[in-house]
Design a protein around this motif. Structure first.
Motif, PDB file in Angstrom:
ATOM      1  N   TYR A   9       0.823  -1.208   0.000  1.00  0.00           N
ATOM      2  CA  TYR A   9       0.000   0.000   0.000  1.00  0.00           C
ATOM      3  C   TYR A   9       0.858   1.260   0.000  1.00  0.00           C
ATOM      4  CZ  TYR A   9      -3.687   3.238   1.555  1.00  0.00           C
ATOM      5  OH  TYR A   9      -4.570   4.294   1.668  1.00  0.00           O
ATOM      6  N   LEU A  10       1.921   1.234   0.784  1.00  0.00           N
ATOM      7  CA  LEU A  10       2.739   2.434   0.971  1.00  0.00           C
ATOM      8  C   LEU A  10       3.737   2.673  -0.156  1.00  0.00           C
ATOM      9  CD1 LEU A  10       3.370   2.259   4.813  1.00  0.00           C
ATOM     10  CD2 LEU A  10       1.946   3.905   3.585  1.00  0.00           C
ATOM     11  N   LYS A  11       3.769   1.803  -1.164  1.00  0.00           N
ATOM     12  CA  LYS A  11       4.619   2.076  -2.318  1.00  0.00           C
ATOM     13  C   LYS A  11       4.212   3.383  -3.003  1.00  0.00           C
ATOM     14  CE  LYS A  11       6.039  -2.628  -3.585  1.00  0.00           C
ATOM     15  NZ  LYS A  11       5.982  -3.679  -4.640  1.00  0.00           N
ATOM     16  N   PHE A  12       2.963   3.775  -2.817  1.00  0.00           N
ATOM     17  CA  PHE A  12       2.448   5.009  -3.419  1.00  0.00           C
ATOM     18  C   PHE A  12       1.849   5.904  -2.328  1.00  0.00           C
ATOM     19  CE2 PHE A  12       2.254   1.621  -6.554  1.00  0.00           C
ATOM     20  CZ  PHE A  12       2.938   2.174  -7.620  1.00  0.00           C
ATOM     21  N   GLU A  13       2.600   6.055  -1.240  1.00  0.00           N
ATOM     22  CA  GLU A  13       2.076   6.775  -0.083  1.00  0.00           C
ATOM     23  C   GLU A  13       1.686   8.212  -0.416  1.00  0.00           C
ATOM     24  OE1 GLU A  13       3.222   8.035   4.506  1.00  0.00           O
ATOM     25  OE2 GLU A  13       4.547   6.707   3.363  1.00  0.00           O
ATOM     26  N   ASP A  14       2.510   8.928  -1.153  1.00  0.00           N
ATOM     27  CA  ASP A  14       2.200  10.326  -1.453  1.00  0.00           C
ATOM     28  C   ASP A  14       0.869  10.437  -2.199  1.00  0.00           C
ATOM     29  OD1 ASP A  14       4.530  11.108  -0.250  1.00  0.00           O
ATOM     30  OD2 ASP A  14       5.628  11.443  -2.115  1.00  0.00           O
ATOM     31  N   GLU A  15       0.695   9.604  -3.218  1.00  0.00           N
ATOM     32  CA  GLU A  15      -0.539   9.657  -4.009  1.00  0.00           C
ATOM     33  C   GLU A  15      -1.743   9.223  -3.176  1.00  0.00           C
ATOM     34  OE1 GLU A  15       2.242   8.190  -4.901  1.00  0.00           O
ATOM     35  OE2 GLU A  15       2.882   8.957  -6.856  1.00  0.00           O
ATOM     36  N   ARG A  16      -1.574   8.217  -2.334  1.00  0.00           N
ATOM     37  CA  ARG A  16      -2.699   7.713  -1.542  1.00  0.00           C
ATOM     38  C   ARG A  16      -3.065   8.646  -0.389  1.00  0.00           C
ATOM     39  NH1 ARG A  16      -3.950   2.630  -3.290  1.00  0.00           N
ATOM     40  NH2 ARG A  16      -2.289   1.236  -4.017  1.00  0.00           N
ATOM     41  N   THR A  17      -2.128   9.502   0.016  1.00  0.00           N
ATOM     42  CA  THR A  17      -2.404  10.416   1.131  1.00  0.00           C
ATOM     43  C   THR A  17      -3.043  11.712   0.663  1.00  0.00           C
ATOM     44  OG1 THR A  17      -0.511   9.463   2.309  1.00  0.00           O
ATOM     45  CG2 THR A  17      -1.368  11.533   3.159  1.00  0.00           C
ATOM     46  N   ARG A  18      -2.974  12.004  -0.607  1.00  0.00           N
ATOM     47  CA  ARG A  18      -3.570  13.249  -1.091  1.00  0.00           C
ATOM     48  C   ARG A  18      -5.089  13.305  -0.892  1.00  0.00           C
ATOM     49  NH1 ARG A  18      -3.087  15.821  -7.219  1.00  0.00           N
ATOM     50  NH2 ARG A  18      -4.460  17.581  -6.855  1.00  0.00           N
ATOM     51  N   PRO A  19      -5.858  12.256  -1.200  1.00  0.00           N
ATOM     52  CA  PRO A  19      -7.309  12.337  -0.966  1.00  0.00           C
ATOM     53  C   PRO A  19      -7.697  12.580   0.488  1.00  0.00           C
ATOM     54  CG  PRO A  19      -6.820  10.584  -2.520  1.00  0.00           C
ATOM     55  CD  PRO A  19      -5.499  11.047  -1.965  1.00  0.00           C
ATOM     56  N   PRO A  20      -7.107  11.882   1.489  1.00  0.00           N
ATOM     57  CA  PRO A  20      -7.483  12.217   2.863  1.00  0.00           C
ATOM     58  C   PRO A  20      -7.085  13.631   3.263  1.00  0.00           C
ATOM     59  CG  PRO A  20      -5.668  10.627   2.847  1.00  0.00           C
ATOM     60  CD  PRO A  20      -6.217  10.698   1.459  1.00  0.00           C
ATOM     61  N   GLY A  39     -10.810   2.620   9.380  1.00  0.00           N
ATOM     62  CA  GLY A  39     -10.022   2.035   8.305  1.00  0.00           C
ATOM     63  C   GLY A  39      -8.709   2.764   8.158  1.00  0.00           C
ATOM     64  N   CYS A  40      -7.996   2.896   9.257  1.00  0.00           N
ATOM     65  CA  CYS A  40      -6.809   3.773   9.311  1.00  0.00           C
ATOM     66  C   CYS A  40      -5.646   3.272   8.467  1.00  0.00           C
ATOM     67  CB  CYS A  40      -6.351   3.942  10.751  1.00  0.00           C
ATOM     68  SG  CYS A  40      -5.815   2.399  11.547  1.00  0.00           S
ATOM     69  N   GLY A  41      -5.668   1.993   8.060  1.00  0.00           N
ATOM     70  CA  GLY A  41      -4.568   1.482   7.261  1.00  0.00           C
ATOM     71  C   GLY A  41      -3.239   1.618   7.984  1.00  0.00           C
ATOM     72  N   PRO A  42      -2.169   1.992   7.278  1.00  0.00           N
ATOM     73  CA  PRO A  42      -0.844   2.074   7.895  1.00  0.00           C
ATOM     74  C   PRO A  42      -0.589   3.363   8.665  1.00  0.00           C
ATOM     75  CG  PRO A  42      -0.676   2.588   5.576  1.00  0.00           C
ATOM     76  CD  PRO A  42      -2.110   2.203   5.813  1.00  0.00           C
ATOM     77  N   GLY A  43      -1.625   4.163   8.875  1.00  0.00           N
ATOM     78  CA  GLY A  43      -1.489   5.353   9.711  1.00  0.00           C
ATOM     79  C   GLY A  43      -1.190   6.641   8.976  1.00  0.00           C
ATOM     80  N   ASN A  44      -1.147   6.618   7.639  1.00  0.00           N
ATOM     81  CA  ASN A  44      -0.843   7.859   6.916  1.00  0.00           C
ATOM     82  C   ASN A  44      -1.951   8.889   7.090  1.00  0.00           C
ATOM     83  OD1 ASN A  44      -2.262   5.870   5.314  1.00  0.00           O
ATOM     84  ND2 ASN A  44      -2.059   7.233   3.556  1.00  0.00           N
ATOM     85  N   SER A  45      -3.212   8.452   7.090  1.00  0.00           N
ATOM     86  CA  SER A  45      -4.314   9.395   7.323  1.00  0.00           C
ATOM     87  C   SER A  45      -4.408   9.770   8.798  1.00  0.00           C
ATOM     88  CB  SER A  45      -5.637   8.801   6.835  1.00  0.00           C
ATOM     89  OG  SER A  45      -5.867   7.513   7.387  1.00  0.00           O
ATOM     90  N   THR A  46      -4.083   8.846   9.686  1.00  0.00           N
ATOM     91  CA  THR A  46      -4.106   9.138  11.127  1.00  0.00           C
ATOM     92  C   THR A  46      -3.121  10.255  11.464  1.00  0.00           C
ATOM     93  OG1 THR A  46      -4.430   6.742  11.384  1.00  0.00           O
ATOM     94  CG2 THR A  46      -4.160   8.038  13.379  1.00  0.00           C
ATOM     95  N   ALA A  47      -1.965  10.246  10.815  1.00  0.00           N
ATOM     96  CA  ALA A  47      -0.971  11.290  11.063  1.00  0.00           C
ATOM     97  C   ALA A  47      -1.515  12.668  10.710  1.00  0.00           C
ATOM     98  CB  ALA A  47       0.292  10.991  10.262  1.00  0.00           C
TER      99      ALA A  47
END
Length: 256
Positions: A9-20, A39-47
């Motif tokens: 999932y985190l291979k594209f962290e920057d792109e996946r974090t833009r929507p949240p 559905g916090c996943g690996p914590g990128n949206s939680t941060a």
């Protein structure tokens, strides 16, 4: 189904974090007592939530042990809970329920959305983002590949097809009677991907996972090869050699 892979999932962290990040920008709460990342996943949206509400109690909830392991490593001071949001209920004084790309996986997710909104106190916010891309080529190719080959009669494979989201009007009519304000919109992201294989890797971290999970290693490789071939034909290189992955998403912010 196999557990989700935080690493994939985190291979594209920057792109996946833009929507949240875009969703959180529209949340009309200056302060919050308790915030839950559904559905916090690996914590990128939680941060993002911790940064926005440093005085709040921020909790992350997910049903994937690997995602929660990564989230706890990333944010050791934050509380994370293994739970099924289909049946989970918020505690009192929860001011924000935040959900990035999770509700599309839940059967009857509209019922859960309404239940969670009704559980919030006056002024509480339900903020949701869901991929609305089931009619995009990459998703159609997943279905096409699943319908042929030695796995075609596998009932688990057939169940992996994600249904289309309801139209925006349906969410409006569902939630509007239970809130004082609601905002619904679509955004279309165009992610610049390095190659057809990069697009394959993107979906291996999300919607391909239910298709690959019931297969053995050899069948997975065959499935991915057939999928990659279709991707390479459909997504053409742009002027710099990169490919644009068109990705529509639905956003909802409802204030109780």
């Amino acid at each position: 189904m196999d557990d989700w892979s935080a690493r994939q999932y985190l291979k594209f962290e920057d792109e996946r974090t833009r929507p949240p990040r875009d969703l959180l920008a529209q949340v009309p709460l200056e302060r919050a007592r308790r915030v839950v990342d559904l559905g916090c996943g690996p914590g990128n949206s939680t941060a993002l939530l911790i940064e926005r509400y440093p005085q709040a109690a921020v909790i992350g909830i997910d049903s994937s042990s690997d995602m929660l392991r990564q989230a706890r490593e990333r944010l050791p001071a934050c509380g994370f809970v293994n739970a099924d949001i289909a049946t989970w209920a918020p505690e009192a004084a929860t001011d924000l329920l935040f959900a990035n790309a999770v509700f599309q996986w839940l059967p009857d997710h509209t019922v859960v959305l309404r239940r969670l909104l009704e559980a919030l106190p006056a002024g509480g916010v339900l903020a949701v983002q869901m991929p609305d891309n089931t009619r995009e080529p990459a998703h159609l190719f997943q279905r096409e590949v699943a319908e042929v080959g030695p796995w075609a009669d596998n009932p688990t494979m057939r169940a992996a097809v994600r249904p289309d989201l309801p139209p925006a009007e349906a969410y409006y009519d569902l939630l509007r009677p239970h809130c004082t304000r609601i905002d619904i919109w679509h955004s279309v992201y165009n992610h610049a991907m390095a190659s057809p294989q990069a697009i394959v890797e993107w979906f291996k971290g999300s919607s391909l996972q239910p298709f690959l999970s019931p297969l053995d290693a050899a069948a997975r490789e065959k499935f991915l090869a057939a999928f990659a071939e279709k991707i390479a034909r459909a997504y053409q290189p742009r002027v710099d050699g990169k490919l644009l992955l068109r990705f529509p998403r639905l956003f909802i912010v409802a204030v109780r």
